[in-house]
Design a protein around this motif. Structure first.
Motif, PDB file in Angstrom:
ATOM      1  N   LYS A  49       0.890  -1.078  -0.067  1.00  0.00           N
ATOM      2  CA  LYS A  49      -0.062  -0.075  -0.098  1.00  0.00           C
ATOM      3  C   LYS A  49       0.911   1.166  -0.143  1.00  0.00           C
ATOM      4  CE  LYS A  49      -3.829   2.549   2.248  1.00  0.00           C
ATOM      5  NZ  LYS A  49      -2.867   3.600   2.212  1.00  0.00           N
ATOM      6  N   ALA A  50       1.831   1.206   0.915  1.00  0.00           N
ATOM      7  CA  ALA A  50       2.820   2.370   1.068  1.00  0.00           C
ATOM      8  C   ALA A  50       3.446   2.629  -0.482  1.00  0.00           C
ATOM      9  CB  ALA A  50       3.940   2.230   1.874  1.00  0.00           C
ATOM     10  N   SER A  51       3.686   1.632  -1.006  1.00  0.00           N
ATOM     11  CA  SER A  51       4.577   1.630  -2.334  1.00  0.00           C
ATOM     12  C   SER A  51       3.515   2.351  -3.347  1.00  0.00           C
ATOM     13  CB  SER A  51       4.976   0.401  -2.738  1.00  0.00           C
ATOM     14  OG  SER A  51       5.847   0.362  -4.068  1.00  0.00           O
ATOM     15  N   ARG A  52       2.403   1.893  -3.660  1.00  0.00           N
ATOM     16  CA  ARG A  52       1.342   2.282  -4.244  1.00  0.00           C
ATOM     17  C   ARG A  52       1.231   3.978  -3.884  1.00  0.00           C
ATOM     18  NH1 ARG A  52      -2.792  -2.021  -4.063  1.00  0.00           N
ATOM     19  NH2 ARG A  52      -1.911  -3.559  -5.351  1.00  0.00           N
ATOM     20  N   ASP A  53       0.803   4.250  -3.037  1.00  0.00           N
ATOM     21  CA  ASP A  53       0.825   5.738  -2.365  1.00  0.00           C
ATOM     22  C   ASP A  53       1.798   6.457  -2.700  1.00  0.00           C
ATOM     23  OD1 ASP A  53      -1.515   4.649  -1.518  1.00  0.00           O
ATOM     24  OD2 ASP A  53      -1.296   5.109   0.595  1.00  0.00           O
ATOM     25  N   GLN A  89       7.273   6.626   6.706  1.00  0.00           N
ATOM     26  CA  GLN A  89       7.290   6.318   8.189  1.00  0.00           C
ATOM     27  C   GLN A  89       6.313   5.476   8.690  1.00  0.00           C
ATOM     28  OE1 GLN A  89       6.466  10.174  10.101  1.00  0.00           O
ATOM     29  NE2 GLN A  89       8.398  11.143   9.178  1.00  0.00           N
ATOM     30  N   HIS A  90       5.331   5.280   7.806  1.00  0.00           N
ATOM     31  CA  HIS A  90       4.512   4.173   8.143  1.00  0.00           C
ATOM     32  C   HIS A  90       4.930   2.581   7.996  1.00  0.00           C
ATOM     33  CE1 HIS A  90       0.516   2.617   8.841  1.00  0.00           C
ATOM     34  NE2 HIS A  90       0.347   2.035   7.888  1.00  0.00           N
ATOM     35  N   ILE A  91       5.795   2.561   7.105  1.00  0.00           N
ATOM     36  CA  ILE A  91       6.419   1.060   7.124  1.00  0.00           C
ATOM     37  C   ILE A  91       7.885   1.145   7.533  1.00  0.00           C
ATOM     38  CG2 ILE A  91       4.971   0.630   4.888  1.00  0.00           C
ATOM     39  CD1 ILE A  91       7.613   1.204   3.075  1.00  0.00           C
ATOM     40  N   ALA A  92       8.361   2.028   8.001  1.00  0.00           N
ATOM     41  CA  ALA A  92       9.972   1.937   8.262  1.00  0.00           C
ATOM     42  C   ALA A  92      10.139   0.863   9.260  1.00  0.00           C
ATOM     43  CB  ALA A  92      10.587   3.338   8.886  1.00  0.00           C
ATOM     44  N   ILE A 106       8.249  -2.920  -2.445  1.00  0.00           N
ATOM     45  CA  ILE A 106       8.639  -1.564  -1.918  1.00  0.00           C
ATOM     46  C   ILE A 106       9.364  -0.818  -3.429  1.00  0.00           C
ATOM     47  CG2 ILE A 106      10.794  -1.818  -0.881  1.00  0.00           C
ATOM     48  CD1 ILE A 106       8.077   1.175  -0.179  1.00  0.00           C
ATOM     49  N   THR A 107       9.604  -1.494  -4.093  1.00  0.00           N
ATOM     50  CA  THR A 107      10.838  -0.984  -5.226  1.00  0.00           C
ATOM     51  C   THR A 107       9.913  -0.138  -6.129  1.00  0.00           C
ATOM     52  OG1 THR A 107      12.232  -1.492  -6.550  1.00  0.00           O
ATOM     53  CG2 THR A 107      10.483  -2.920  -6.834  1.00  0.00           C
ATOM     54  N   GLY A 108       8.748  -0.388  -6.481  1.00  0.00           N
ATOM     55  CA  GLY A 108       8.046   0.271  -7.393  1.00  0.00           C
ATOM     56  C   GLY A 108       7.782   1.758  -6.883  1.00  0.00           C
ATOM     57  N   GLY A 109       7.653   1.941  -5.567  1.00  0.00           N
ATOM     58  CA  GLY A 109       7.488   3.150  -4.891  1.00  0.00           C
ATOM     59  C   GLY A 109       8.657   4.026  -4.805  1.00  0.00           C
ATOM     60  N   ASN A 110       9.712   3.280  -4.580  1.00  0.00           N
ATOM     61  CA  ASN A 110      11.169   3.627  -4.324  1.00  0.00           C
ATOM     62  C   ASN A 110      11.360   4.246  -5.621  1.00  0.00           C
ATOM     63  OD1 ASN A 110      11.570   3.564  -1.822  1.00  0.00           O
ATOM     64  ND2 ASN A 110      13.105   1.530  -1.772  1.00  0.00           N
ATOM     65  N   GLN A 111      11.243   3.576  -6.742  1.00  0.00           N
ATOM     66  CA  GLN A 111      11.678   4.138  -8.088  1.00  0.00           C
ATOM     67  C   GLN A 111      10.865   5.382  -8.536  1.00  0.00           C
ATOM     68  OE1 GLN A 111      11.402   1.065 -11.156  1.00  0.00           O
ATOM     69  NE2 GLN A 111      12.144  -0.418  -9.721  1.00  0.00           N
ATOM     70  N   GLU A 112       9.571   5.413  -8.304  1.00  0.00           N
ATOM     71  CA  GLU A 112       8.883   6.453  -8.778  1.00  0.00           C
ATOM     72  C   GLU A 112       9.435   7.600  -8.034  1.00  0.00           C
ATOM     73  OE1 GLU A 112       6.690   6.973 -11.916  1.00  0.00           O
ATOM     74  OE2 GLU A 112       6.773   4.921 -11.175  1.00  0.00           O
ATOM     75  N   PHE A 113       9.494   7.417  -6.597  1.00  0.00           N
ATOM     76  CA  PHE A 113       9.905   8.591  -5.701  1.00  0.00           C
ATOM     77  C   PHE A 113      11.464   9.036  -6.324  1.00  0.00           C
ATOM     78  CE2 PHE A 113      12.172  10.226  -2.103  1.00  0.00           C
ATOM     79  CZ  PHE A 113      11.304  11.423  -2.044  1.00  0.00           C
ATOM     80  N   MET A 114      12.139   8.005  -6.590  1.00  0.00           N
ATOM     81  CA  MET A 114      13.523   8.584  -7.264  1.00  0.00           C
ATOM     82  C   MET A 114      13.253   9.467  -8.400  1.00  0.00           C
ATOM     83  SD  MET A 114      16.333   8.046  -6.272  1.00  0.00           S
ATOM     84  CE  MET A 114      17.364   9.401  -7.277  1.00  0.00           C
ATOM     85  N   ALA A 147      15.952   3.580   8.906  1.00  0.00           N
ATOM     86  CA  ALA A 147      15.843   3.922   7.419  1.00  0.00           C
ATOM     87  C   ALA A 147      14.931   2.686   6.505  1.00  0.00           C
ATOM     88  CB  ALA A 147      17.036   4.244   6.956  1.00  0.00           C
ATOM     89  N   VAL A 148      14.163   3.458   5.477  1.00  0.00           N
ATOM     90  CA  VAL A 148      13.756   2.574   4.409  1.00  0.00           C
ATOM     91  C   VAL A 148      14.912   2.657   3.383  1.00  0.00           C
ATOM     92  CG1 VAL A 148      12.086   2.268   2.617  1.00  0.00           C
ATOM     93  CG2 VAL A 148      11.215   2.895   4.959  1.00  0.00           C
ATOM     94  N   LEU A 149      15.155   1.395   2.744  1.00  0.00           N
ATOM     95  CA  LEU A 149      16.500   1.297   2.269  1.00  0.00           C
ATOM     96  C   LEU A 149      16.067   1.636   0.779  1.00  0.00           C
ATOM     97  CD1 LEU A 149      19.552   0.482   1.733  1.00  0.00           C
ATOM     98  CD2 LEU A 149      18.583  -1.745   1.308  1.00  0.00           C
ATOM     99  N   LEU A 150      16.774   2.809   0.082  1.00  0.00           N
ATOM    100  CA  LEU A 150      16.694   2.818  -1.069  1.00  0.00           C
ATOM    101  C   LEU A 150      17.852   2.070  -1.846  1.00  0.00           C
ATOM    102  CD1 LEU A 150      15.192   4.875  -3.485  1.00  0.00           C
ATOM    103  CD2 LEU A 150      17.398   5.897  -3.247  1.00  0.00           C
ATOM    104  N   THR A 151      17.715   0.995  -2.583  1.00  0.00           N
ATOM    105  CA  THR A 151      18.826   0.255  -3.164  1.00  0.00           C
ATOM    106  C   THR A 151      19.329   0.850  -4.549  1.00  0.00           C
ATOM    107  OG1 THR A 151      17.333  -1.184  -4.673  1.00  0.00           O
ATOM    108  CG2 THR A 151      17.794  -1.772  -2.458  1.00  0.00           C
TER     109      THR A 151
END
Lengths: 294, 240
Positions: A49-53, A89-92, A106-114, A147-151
């Protein structure tokens, strides 16, 4: 006939004469499994959910950024930053320690945020944000739980997507300004802000604007940056595995994006002087209707 | 125009390349171990599959023959654990999860046939190793939660368990062929007990869900065997 009974004698005895459907001797074990799998699934769902949001908020952020009106950008995007920060923060707590790599969702959200982050960073400073800075940024948004890891994978794939945004941004800018975004970010912000007034006197501007399109041969503009990016991304060896497959997929799109800007600039150079400002060949004219509605 | 641009600090991509190359090196190291394990798993299943054509009384010979390949697999899992524990567990675990499951399944089957408790007499069938007991056999931790090291996960255990049920379903029929009418009943109860366990799990739409959905067909298969036996009055009387 019941060697299996030996392993759970106590429980077995009370049901000794049982036919089928009596409690299985393995029940306690499975109950333990159930509790842990439930925990795991809850974590996974929170992360999906977090990744989608994060994805949704990042996309909206990019859309606002893409309109060359940086002054409004920071204001309009504050809400999305907040959403994303909340989600991280919710998923940390769910992705600490052993679980750091457990939920690739989480990678989908991470990429998009990146993508959003690097685009934002570029508009502000005209440089590419480094992996370490990006990772630190996500870490700082993750709050106190860790931290949430950004790979590196998230980073690289996000940068590939950012090329698409730069392409859209340059083409929109060419269509509205009649020139390629270049120079210092502050200057650029200014020209963009001037835009709304310019639009009132659309036709009158044509002559004035044309000479201004010449300086697009400055040593550094968005196209030279795009080319530099392309060069780096093409030099990068993703190796085998998932990253390799993802990179190959995105590499084609990335090349096309750079090509599009080059073509558009070619069009502008060849015919630019004959055309009214706001007209660019071979690209979507998504800006045009908006302009006319003023 | 594409002069060295001030936009990109070249160190960014150099750093990334190093990181990715390191991961590739780790993958290569793990791959060798995993391939060895795969081979040993095949050996285990090769030897143990003789159980399908071996009468109950001769099972010890099968168990004895399987000892070596099981020892080999235990050793390889140890190597894997050592190499993998240097890395975050979940970063690479998808590489070996399959092979570890196969090894687990081999050992589960071996233990079910009586291998774990074998003391030189008759082999005693029907034992289910718990996750912890499997960990003891393999000499690796299980279901770790606060340490980021190699271990056997619940999912791997459960998946191996579904494979064991498939193997036993096959054994139920083959036992009948060998004139053994007792083990199908044992298997029937065992499979039902395992199935009951799976039914209380809340599974999501993943591989474990698909595998456990298949269990009910295995239960039915074994029931059919028992049905055929009882129809012909071949079921051994209780309390014999």
């Amino acid at each position: 006939m019941g060697p299996k009974r030996s392993r759970d004698g106590a429980m077995k005895d009370e049901k000794s004469g049982k036919p089928e459907q009596a409690a299985s001797p393995f029940m306690p074990m499975f109950e333990g499994f159930r509790a842990e799998l439930d925990e795991h699934h809850d974590r996974r769902e929170r992360i999906i959910k977090a990744s989608r949001d994060i994805t949704a908020a990042s996309k909206k952020m990019v859309r606002t950024l893409g309109q060359p009106v940086p002054a409004f950008v920071t204001k309009g995007n504050a809400q999305y930053w907040e959403i994303i920060e909340n989600q991280y923060q919710h998923i940390a707590a769910d992705v600490q320690g052993l679980n750091a790599f457990r939920y690739p969702q989480i990678t989908g959200g991470n990429q998009e945020f990146m993508e959003a982050l690097s685009f934002h960073h570029y508009l502000e400073s005209q440089t590419l944000i480094s992996y370490d800075d990006a990772r630190a940024r996500v870490a700082s948004m993750s709050g106190s739980a860790g931290a949430v890891l950004l790979t590196p994978e998230d980073y690289i794939l996000g940068i590939f997507d950012m090329v698409g945004e730069l392409m859209r941004f340059s083409i929109t800018a060419m269509a509205t300004n009649g020139k390629l975004p270049a120079g210092q970010p502050k200057k650029e912000a200014k020209t963009s802000q001037d835009l709304p007034q310019d639009q009132d006197a659309d036709t009158m501007d044509v002559d004035e604007q044309t000479p201004a399109s010449k300086p697009s041969e400055e040593p550094r503009n968005i196209l030279s940056d795009l080319r530099a990016l392309r060069l780096q991304l093409e030099m990068f060896e993703p190796g085998g595995g998932k990253l390799g497959a993802d990179v190959r997929k995105k590499a084609d799109v990335m090349r096309e994006c750079v090509d599009k800007v080059e073509k558009a600039l070619y069009g502008l150079t060849v015919r630019g002087t004959e055309r009214p400002k706001g007209w660019v060949p071979d690209v979507r004219e998504d800006r045009r209707p908006e302009v006319e509605s003023y | 125009m594409s002069a060295p641009s001030g936009m990109i600090d070249p160190a960014i991509f150099e750093g990334l390349q190093t990181k990715v190359d390191e991961d590739t090196a780790v993958r290569d190291e793990l791959k060798d171990i995993i391939q060895a394990l795969e081979k040993q798993n095949r050996n285990i299943s090769f030897v143990l599959s003789r159980a399908h054509s071996t009468p109950y009384a001769d099972l010890p010979s099968v168990l004895k023959a399987s000892e070596e390949s099981i020892q080999n697999a235990i050793e390889t899992v140890g190597n894997l654990a050592q190499a993998a524990s240097k890395q975050p567990y979940y970063k690479f675990n998808s590489m070996w999860s399959r092979q570890v499951q196969d090894a687990l399944q081999g050992i589960l089957f071996w233990a079910w046939l009586g291998g774990k408790d074998y003391n030189g007499n008759e082999a005693k069938c029907g034992r289910l190793l718990t996750l912890e007991e499997l960990g003891e056999v393999l000499k690796v931790p299980t279901n770790l939660k606060d340490k980021d090291e190699f271990h056997i996960t619940i999912e791997e255990y459960l998946l191996a368990l579904t494979s064991l049920v498939e193997e036993l379903t096959r054994l139920a029929r083959n036992a009948v062929t060998l004139g053994d009418y007792e083990r199908p009943l044992l298997i029937n109860q065992f499979v039902k007990d395992v199935f009951a366990g799976f039914q209380i799990l809340n599974l999501k739409n993943d591989i474990l869900r698909r595998k456990s959905d298949g269990l009910k067909y295995r239960v039915k298969d074994v029931e059919d065997v028992v049905y055929d036996l009882s129809l012909r009055n071949l079921v051994p009387k209780k309390g014999e």
